[in-house]
Design an enzyme around this catalytic site. Sequence first.
Site, PDB file in Angstrom:
ATOM      1  N   ALA A   8     -29.325   0.897 -28.370  1.00 22.13           N
ATOM      2  CA  ALA A   8     -30.398   1.296 -29.291  1.00 22.13           C
ATOM      3  C   ALA A   8     -31.749   1.217 -28.598  1.00 22.13           C
ATOM      4  O   ALA A   8     -32.691   0.588 -29.083  1.00 22.13           O
ATOM      5  CB  ALA A   8     -30.379   0.417 -30.537  1.00 22.13           C
ATOM      6  N   GLY A   9     -31.838   1.872 -27.448  1.00 20.07           N
ATOM      7  CA  GLY A   9     -33.109   2.037 -26.778  1.00 20.07           C
ATOM      8  C   GLY A   9     -33.819   3.259 -27.315  1.00 20.07           C
ATOM      9  O   GLY A   9     -33.632   3.653 -28.472  1.00 20.07           O
ATOM     10  N   ILE A  11     -33.621   6.650 -26.613  1.00 19.12           N
ATOM     11  CA  ILE A  11     -32.826   7.816 -27.018  1.00 19.12           C
ATOM     12  C   ILE A  11     -31.821   7.448 -28.105  1.00 19.12           C
ATOM     13  O   ILE A  11     -31.676   8.153 -29.106  1.00 19.12           O
ATOM     14  CB  ILE A  11     -32.108   8.419 -25.786  1.00 19.12           C
ATOM     15  CG1 ILE A  11     -33.138   8.957 -24.790  1.00 19.12           C
ATOM     16  CG2 ILE A  11     -31.156   9.535 -26.229  1.00 19.12           C
ATOM     17  CD1 ILE A  11     -34.051  10.046 -25.328  1.00 19.12           C
ATOM     18  N   ASN A 122     -28.274   9.691 -18.471  1.00 19.48           N
ATOM     19  CA  ASN A 122     -28.787  10.421 -17.322  1.00 19.48           C
ATOM     20  C   ASN A 122     -27.776  10.417 -16.183  1.00 19.48           C
ATOM     21  O   ASN A 122     -26.916   9.546 -16.087  1.00 19.48           O
ATOM     22  CB  ASN A 122     -30.086   9.786 -16.814  1.00 19.48           C
ATOM     23  CG  ASN A 122     -31.296  10.225 -17.617  1.00 19.48           C
ATOM     24  OD1 ASN A 122     -31.319  11.312 -18.177  1.00 19.48           O
ATOM     25  ND2 ASN A 122     -32.306   9.380 -17.664  1.00 19.48           N
ATOM     26  N   LYS A 224     -29.913  19.135 -14.944  1.00 21.11           N
ATOM     27  CA  LYS A 224     -30.928  18.137 -15.266  1.00 21.11           C
ATOM     28  C   LYS A 224     -31.093  17.168 -14.101  1.00 21.11           C
ATOM     29  O   LYS A 224     -32.215  16.802 -13.720  1.00 21.11           O
ATOM     30  CB  LYS A 224     -30.553  17.389 -16.540  1.00 21.11           C
ATOM     31  CG  LYS A 224     -31.613  16.372 -16.960  1.00 21.11           C
ATOM     32  CD  LYS A 224     -31.259  15.674 -18.259  1.00 21.11           C
ATOM     33  CE  LYS A 224     -32.353  14.680 -18.652  1.00 21.11           C
ATOM     34  NZ  LYS A 224     -32.034  13.939 -19.888  1.00 21.11           N
ATOM     35  N   ASN A 232     -37.623  10.774 -10.305  1.00 23.00           N
ATOM     36  CA  ASN A 232     -37.438   9.425 -10.839  1.00 23.00           C
ATOM     37  C   ASN A 232     -37.596   8.351  -9.770  1.00 23.00           C
ATOM     38  O   ASN A 232     -38.429   7.441  -9.916  1.00 23.00           O
ATOM     39  CB  ASN A 232     -36.087   9.316 -11.539  1.00 23.00           C
ATOM     40  CG  ASN A 232     -36.179   9.550 -13.033  1.00 23.00           C
ATOM     41  OD1 ASN A 232     -36.484   8.648 -13.795  1.00 23.00           O
ATOM     42  ND2 ASN A 232     -35.907  10.785 -13.441  1.00 23.00           N
TER      43      ASN A 232
END
Length: 344
Positions: A8-9, A11, A122, A224, A232
Site C-alpha cells: 500500500a505505497g 501506486i 517496475n 517502459k 532512474n
Amino acid sequence: MKVAIYGAGAIGGWMGVRLAQAGCEVGVVARGATLEALQMHGLRLEGPPAVRPELGEGLARASTSSARTELMSVPVRSSADPAQLGVQDLVLVAVKAPAMADVAKAIGPLLGPDTIVLTAMNGVPWWFFEGFGDKYAGTRLKAVDPEGAIADAIPAHHIIGCVVHASCSLNGPGFVRQHFGNKLIVGEPSGEKTARVRQLVALLEQAGFETVLSDQIQKDAWYKLWGNMTVNPVSAMTGATTDLIMGDELVRGFISKVMLEAREIGFRIGIPIEQQPQDRHQVTRKLGAFKTSMLQDVEAGKPVELDALVTVVKELGELTGVPTPFTDALLGLARLHARVHGLY
C-alpha cells in the site's frame, strides 16, 4: 469482489482507493505506521476525481482536463497477517522488486484456485518468459528470482501483468497523492484475450482507470523499462531531476548508449523498438523537473530496485549474446552508490 492490496505505497494505495470506490471489498496487507494509519483513517487519496464510464465522453473529458483535486478516504480491512484477510478474488502486488522475496513467503493464504495476481511493478518481472520469448520461453531470470522461490509461491496461472503509467507519491503512511497519469495496461503473460482478463479490464474501467488490454504485456513492460532503466539510476546517484539529466549532453549521450544495448536485446527476444533513444528523450523532457521513483527511494532511505531495472538487462544481454559495456558501467556505479548508502 474481494481485492487485497499487497504493497500500500503510492501506486497500490492509489489503485486501492479507486477499486474501493468501484464497490470492491478491499483489504490491505500492511504493518507498522501504515497499518496504524489505515486502521485510524482508512486508505486516503488526494487527487483528481475518478473518471467513470457512466459520466459520458464529454463529462469525462472535462473531468480529466480539470485541475480540481479531491481528498478521498475509504475504509479497508487491514492486517499484517495475510491469513486474516483470507482467500481473495484479486491480489494486487504493488511492491518494489526487492520486497518480492518476502511477499512470496507470505502471500499463500490470499490465493485460491482462481485468484488473479495482478503485478503492478517496475522493471522486468520474474514471470517475463512465461508463455513468451520463443526459444527463451520458460527461462528463469536469476536477477529477479534467484532461487525460483517467487515462481514457486505464485504459480504462473495466477498472473496477469500490469504496466502503470501514472505518477503518485505518499503524503504519509496510507495517504497517497496522485500527480498525473491514469493509465493501466494489462494482459495475460501468454497474450491471450481470456474471459478473466476482459472482466478485469471492465472492473478497472469502472474504477476510473484508463485501461488498455495488451496484445503482449511483456512488450509494454519492456518499453517502459527502456526509458526508466537509465534515468532512474542516474537520478539516484546524482540527485538530479529528469530535466537536469536530459539537459546534460554528456549524460544524455551515455544514456543513449545504454538504451541502444537494451534495444538490441529487445530485438533478439521478440520486442523490437523502432524508436531511437532521442525519440524517448523527448518524452522524458516533457516531464519537466520530475523526481524519479528511485531517487525518491534513495531520499527515503529505502532499498533501490536495481536488479529488476538494470541487473536483469545485463543478464538478458548474456542470454542473447549482446555485449553490454555501457549497461555494465551504469550498473556498477549505481550498485556501488547504493551499497555505500546501505540501500542494496
